[in-house]
Motif scaffolding. Structure first.
Motif, PDB file in Angstrom:
ATOM      1  N   UNK A  58       0.841  -1.199   0.000  1.00  0.00           N
ATOM      2  CA  UNK A  58       0.000   0.000   0.000  1.00  0.00           C
ATOM      3  C   UNK A  58       0.877   1.251   0.000  1.00  0.00           C
ATOM      4  N   UNK A  59       1.992   1.207  -0.722  1.00  0.00           N
ATOM      5  CA  UNK A  59       2.996   2.263  -0.598  1.00  0.00           C
ATOM      6  C   UNK A  59       3.045   3.237  -1.761  1.00  0.00           C
ATOM      7  N   UNK A  60       2.496   2.916  -2.918  1.00  0.00           N
ATOM      8  CA  UNK A  60       2.667   3.778  -4.081  1.00  0.00           C
ATOM      9  C   UNK A  60       4.060   3.702  -4.674  1.00  0.00           C
ATOM     10  N   UNK A  61       4.794   2.615  -4.379  1.00  0.00           N
ATOM     11  CA  UNK A  61       6.131   2.418  -4.939  1.00  0.00           C
ATOM     12  C   UNK A  61       6.058   1.460  -6.123  1.00  0.00           C
ATOM     13  N   UNK A  62       7.215   1.236  -6.757  1.00  0.00           N
ATOM     14  CA  UNK A  62       7.264   0.452  -7.988  1.00  0.00           C
ATOM     15  C   UNK A  62       7.385  -1.044  -7.709  1.00  0.00           C
ATOM     16  N   UNK A  92       9.988  -2.063  -4.559  1.00  0.00           N
ATOM     17  CA  UNK A  92      10.573  -0.916  -3.856  1.00  0.00           C
ATOM     18  C   UNK A  92       9.771  -0.503  -2.626  1.00  0.00           C
ATOM     19  N   UNK A  93       8.929  -1.371  -2.106  1.00  0.00           N
ATOM     20  CA  UNK A  93       8.070  -1.000  -0.982  1.00  0.00           C
ATOM     21  C   UNK A  93       8.859  -0.658   0.272  1.00  0.00           C
ATOM     22  N   UNK A  94      10.089  -1.152   0.391  1.00  0.00           N
ATOM     23  CA  UNK A  94      10.889  -0.883   1.585  1.00  0.00           C
ATOM     24  C   UNK A  94      11.597   0.464   1.531  1.00  0.00           C
ATOM     25  N   UNK A 103      13.510   4.077  -4.640  1.00  0.00           N
ATOM     26  CA  UNK A 103      14.714   3.761  -5.403  1.00  0.00           C
ATOM     27  C   UNK A 103      15.273   2.387  -5.032  1.00  0.00           C
ATOM     28  N   UNK A 104      15.358   2.072  -3.730  1.00  0.00           N
ATOM     29  CA  UNK A 104      15.974   0.819  -3.307  1.00  0.00           C
ATOM     30  C   UNK A 104      15.191  -0.385  -3.820  1.00  0.00           C
ATOM     31  N   UNK A 105      15.934  -1.421  -4.210  1.00  0.00           N
ATOM     32  CA  UNK A 105      15.336  -2.611  -4.812  1.00  0.00           C
ATOM     33  C   UNK A 105      15.414  -3.815  -3.880  1.00  0.00           C
ATOM     34  N   UNK A 158      13.773  -4.324   8.171  1.00  0.00           N
ATOM     35  CA  UNK A 158      14.213  -3.597   6.980  1.00  0.00           C
ATOM     36  C   UNK A 158      14.962  -2.352   7.415  1.00  0.00           C
ATOM     37  N   UNK A 159      16.136  -2.136   6.835  1.00  0.00           N
ATOM     38  CA  UNK A 159      16.893  -0.906   7.033  1.00  0.00           C
ATOM     39  C   UNK A 159      16.631   0.039   5.867  1.00  0.00           C
TER      40      UNK A 159
END
Length: 612
Positions: A148-152, A173-175, A181-183, A268-269
């Protein structure tokens, strides 16, 4: 799309057979994937830009012949592919799998792809379509990822296990909801033929930034060959992974079907900023955050696993629990060589180890007084900036937004104004409403009163028509006028492929454009190079005049630049071939003394060879 088969283990191959229609000047077919059904049926799924979307061709005779392709998935966002945040280039290719199990879903075909959802903040979600009648009819797409993040979420691959369990994997990229950006790699499974899915499971133990690809054609891409397969061991996943920060590696995971959907406590960091710029002899800091997953509540110790001479790190505090933050201080001693330094921050909780990749860029303090200012957001893919300054010291910047897989064409134009390293305003100048429209070849200019003029080419791929559009701002970029079509072409046989802009201090707007009649290559078409001047804020148009006059039609103008002389009249420099069949290009100069006519063009290069 061509198909060949071998009946002797690859020792010899059949003559290639074409499937469907070929690529031509108006469409592209690409990204074919093969699957074989329980009765030996051969299915080939591939991307067709005419839809745009995915089609499937079927053979019932082992690939000796194929029926007409059937549309499986069509979506407007699949027309070009896209460039996601961080510059990640993706193409709209499918993944296909078939249930060959003896279970109730035997013979069901599944296709996964990524599309842009209706939420404007979300650029990509993974979707699934399926067919239960041998590929004749396909279901509506359903969203697979449950964030539910609006990320890719993008570049999926799927497979069906021997017991009929469907598995899907993808980049996620939810994290990194702040930067997008982070994958990571995530996966899910379905045991009821794709009607429902288990909770998404994180597969990777690290979140990383994309490492640029050392190729001239595509500079930021991975994952075209990420693959999920299945067998007696369960699901096998492999993917391109940049957690080292230096070079791409291939990672793999094997998950038994019974384990693929299990959710274990995890953490998650992440970082508020993923990259930091520093001068040698100075220090900077990053804010690290820890998020717990699936009931994780242990304490996590932080450390950096990368060491460089002259660079030191300190975490405060050095350990965290879920929901807490730590400040990472980075000190760079004087004399540390300039360059980019990948950083790997690691969190440990017992045997559980997770990491996040960051990036430090060091600049030589003897060469720069301050580090460069990042004027774009990491979350957005803003490319090809064009800039103009005004008499009061403002810098006006225009970007291409929502780019295709190779940059242009774009889906929007984004503007920003800066002064003394501070962003003062930002505005979306224009965003296409028709998915068939695209934007390219844009320019920006400012007059002495601070009024901003922007021009661009806008192409509709359904009609094949391109025109020059103009928009202005009289309030320092807070708002822009509705786009005005200043060329008004309605015939696709007369397209425009190049435009230039120069704004005089008095407010006069000067536009040059190259019109191709009919469209084609340098050896099959002729062009006209036109100039028009707009006064009264673009309300009045002068009669268009030709920039280039010869006794032969101009074959092609490859690029052009315009400047204004002290009186405000245009001067053009451009490279052109002087007839419709020549491959010889020369650099020409065209000068106007009155803005209504041009002197004879001067050939500045006078090329004599054919390889100019």
């Amino acid at each position: 799309i061509l198909f060949v088969r071998s009946l002797d283990g690859g020792q010899s191959w059949s003559t290639a057979k074409r499937i469907g229609s070929p690529s031509d000047g108006s469409s592209v077919v690409e990204g074919s994937m093969i699957a074989v059904g329980p009765g030996g049926e051969v299915y080939v799924a591939y991307y067709d830009s005419k839809l745009p979307g995915i089609v499937v061709a079927k053979s019932t005779d082992g690939g000796q012949s194929f029926g007409e392709p059937v549309r499986a998935l069509a979506h407007s966002s699949m027309r070009f592919g896209k460039t996601l945040g961080g510059g990640f280039e993706t193409l709209p290719f499918p993944s296909i799998a078939i249930d060959n199990s003896p279970g109730p879903n035997r013979g069901t075909l599944y296709i996964a792809a990524d599309i842009k959802p209706s939420d404007s903040a979300d650029m990509s979600d993974v979707v699934l379509v399926k067919s239960t009648d041998g590929g004749s009819k396909w279901s509506a797409p359903i969203r697979v990822n449950d964030d539910q993040t609006g990320t890719d979420q993008f570049q999926p691959s799927l497979a069906v296990a021997p017991d009929g369990t469907l598995g899907l994997m993808w980049y996620d990229r939810r994290n990194d909801p702040q930067n997008n950006v982070l994958l990571d790699v995530y996966m899910t499974t379905s045991s009821d033929g794709g009607k429902s899915f288990t909770l998404d499971r994180r597969v990777t133990s690290a979140s990383w930034m994309l490492v640029p690809t050392p190729l001239g054609l595509r500079t930021h891409y991975h994952g075209d060959y990420n693959q999920m397969s299945s067998g007696e061991l369960g699901f096998m996943l492999n993917w391109g992974d940049d957690r080292s920060g230096r070079d791409s590696d291939i990672y793999a995971a094997v998950l038994p079907v019974s384990e693929a959907s299990k959710q274990a406590p995890d953490f998650v960091l992440s970082a508020e900023k993923l990259a930091v710029n520093e001068l040698s002899g100075t220090s900077a800091s990053l804010t690290m955050s820890l998020a717990g997953r699936n009931g994780f509540s242990d304490s996590v110790s932080l450390e950096s696993e990368t060491a460089y001479p002259g660079i030191s790190y300190q975490f405060s505090p050095a350990s965290l629990t879920a929901g807490q933050q730590s400040i990472l201080s980075i000190a760079v001693t004087t004399g540390t060589p300039a360059g980019t330094y990948p950083l790997l921050v690691v969190g440990k909780a017992g045997d559980l180890k997770r990491s996040v990749s960051l990036r430090l860029t060091v600049y030589d303090s003897s060469e720069l007084s301050r580090v460069p200012l990042a004027i774009g957001s990491a979350r957005e893919a803003l490319l090809e900036p064009k800039a103009a300054s005004d008499t009061t010291g403002n810098l006006h910047v225009l970007f291409g937004g929502e780019p295709g897989p190779f940059g242009p064409p774009y889906g929007s134009l984004q503007y920003a104004r800066f002064r003394s390293n501070e962003q003062l305003s930002a505005y979306t100048v224009f965003r296409v409403s028709d998915p068939a429209d695209s934007l390219s070849n844009y320019s920006i200019g400012v007059d002495d009163a601070g009024n901003i003029t922007i021009t661009w080419l806008q192409t509709n791929f359904n009609t094949g028509i391109t025109n020059v559009f103009l928009s202005r701002s009289t309030d320092q970029g807070k708002t822009f006028s509705p786009p005005a079509n200043i060329t008004g072409l309605t015939d696709k046989k007369m397209t425009i492929y190049l435009t230039t802009l120069a704004v005089h201090g008095s407010g006069a707007i000067n536009v040059g454009y190259v019109q191709d009649t009919p469209p084609g290559s340098p050896t099959s078409s002729t062009v006209d190079f036109w100039f028009v001047r707009l006064t009264d804020g673009g309300a009045k148009f002068s009669t268009k005049v030709k920039v280039f006059e010869t006794d032969k039609k101009v074959g092609f103008v490859y690029s052009a630049a315009m400047a204004l002389d002290p009186t405000g009249n245009p001067v053009f420099v451009y490279d052109a071939s002087v007839d419709s069949t020549s491959l010889i290009f020369d650099i020409f100069l065209s000068v106007s003394k009155d803005g209504v006519s041009f002197q004879a063009a001067v050939n500045l290069s006078k090329t004599s060879g054919s390889n100019s």
